[in-house]
Scaffold this active site. Structure first.
Site, PDB file in Angstrom:
ATOM      1  N   SER A 226      -9.682  23.161  45.268  1.00  0.00           N
ATOM      2  CA  SER A 226     -10.910  23.951  45.240  1.00  0.00           C
ATOM      3  C   SER A 226     -11.132  24.501  43.836  1.00  0.00           C
ATOM      4  CB  SER A 226     -10.788  25.118  46.225  1.00  0.00           C
ATOM      5  OG  SER A 226     -11.872  26.008  46.090  1.00  0.00           O
TER       6      SER A 226
ATOM      7  N   TYR B  30      -6.016  32.137  50.047  1.00  0.00           N
ATOM      8  CA  TYR B  30      -6.673  30.831  49.996  1.00  0.00           C
ATOM      9  C   TYR B  30      -6.642  30.269  48.577  1.00  0.00           C
ATOM     10  CZ  TYR B  30     -10.269  27.238  50.199  1.00  0.00           C
ATOM     11  OH  TYR B  30     -10.954  26.052  50.102  1.00  0.00           O
TER      12      TYR B  30
END
Length: 190
Positions: free
Chosen positions: A144, A157
């Site tokens: 990401s 995350y």
């Protein structure tokens, strides 16, 4: 681009294939003629996708409904793929938790670690060894854009996606001599 079936082998395994980026990977690989092992929790969605891709692209599929946050997922995947040459592994499955870390549910944070870090590690170890024996294969890690810095309210995350990115970067160099290509992708919001 060289034919990916020729380059990697006839089968790709895609985790998190029931929706989002995983579904997009499955669709694109099917367009290139790769047979697919579709892995996710939602069996109904996997079966619908499998039937559609088989009909549209004349490929073979296997559906493996399994929860990657649980301890015993690998034997289920091993059994489903024992007779296949999985030449491309797409470590896509992931979950996100948001909010202040100390106010979050610890079980949810641990599930995130199991799916975003532990599952790719286990699958990479298992399928990587098989690829090394064949001296060919490929692995894709879906990281990401938040992997590049700590992100408040997304701390766990972001850290998990940094792990995926750094793991892929190291493996790319390490496995190159074994004929295994490794790629990390860092998509933004989807």
């Amino acid at each position: 681009m060289k034919n990916i079936v020729e380059r990697f082998g006839p089968w790709a395994l895609v985790t998190g294939a029931s929706s989002g980026i995983g579904e997009a990977f499955a669709r694109r690989l099917a367009e290139h003629g790769m047979n697919l092992v579709l892995v996710a929790r939602r069996e109904d969605r996997l079966r619908t996708l499998a039937e559609e891709l088989q009909g549209r692209h004349s490929i073979k599929t296997r559906v493996v409904p399994v929860d990657l946050s649980q301890e015993g997922f690998l034997p289920i995947i091993e059994q489903a793929t024992a007779d296949l040459e999985v030449g491309l592994l797409v470590n896509n499955a992931g979950i996100v938790t948001t909010g202040k870390f100390l106010d979050s549910n610890l079980d949810a944070e641990l599930a995130l670690l199991h799916i975003n870090i532990r599952a790719p590690l286990i699958l990479t170890h298992h399928f990587g060894r098989l690829m090394r024996k064949r001296q060919r294969g490929g692995m894709i890690f879906v990281s990401s854009t938040v992997a590049f810095a700590g992100v408040p309210l997304w701390s766990n995350y972001a850290a998990s996606k940094a792990y995926d990115l750094v793991f892929a970067e190291g493996l790319a160099k390490e496995l190159h001599q074994d004929g295994i290509s490794v790629l990390a992708v860092c998509p933004g919001a989807t």
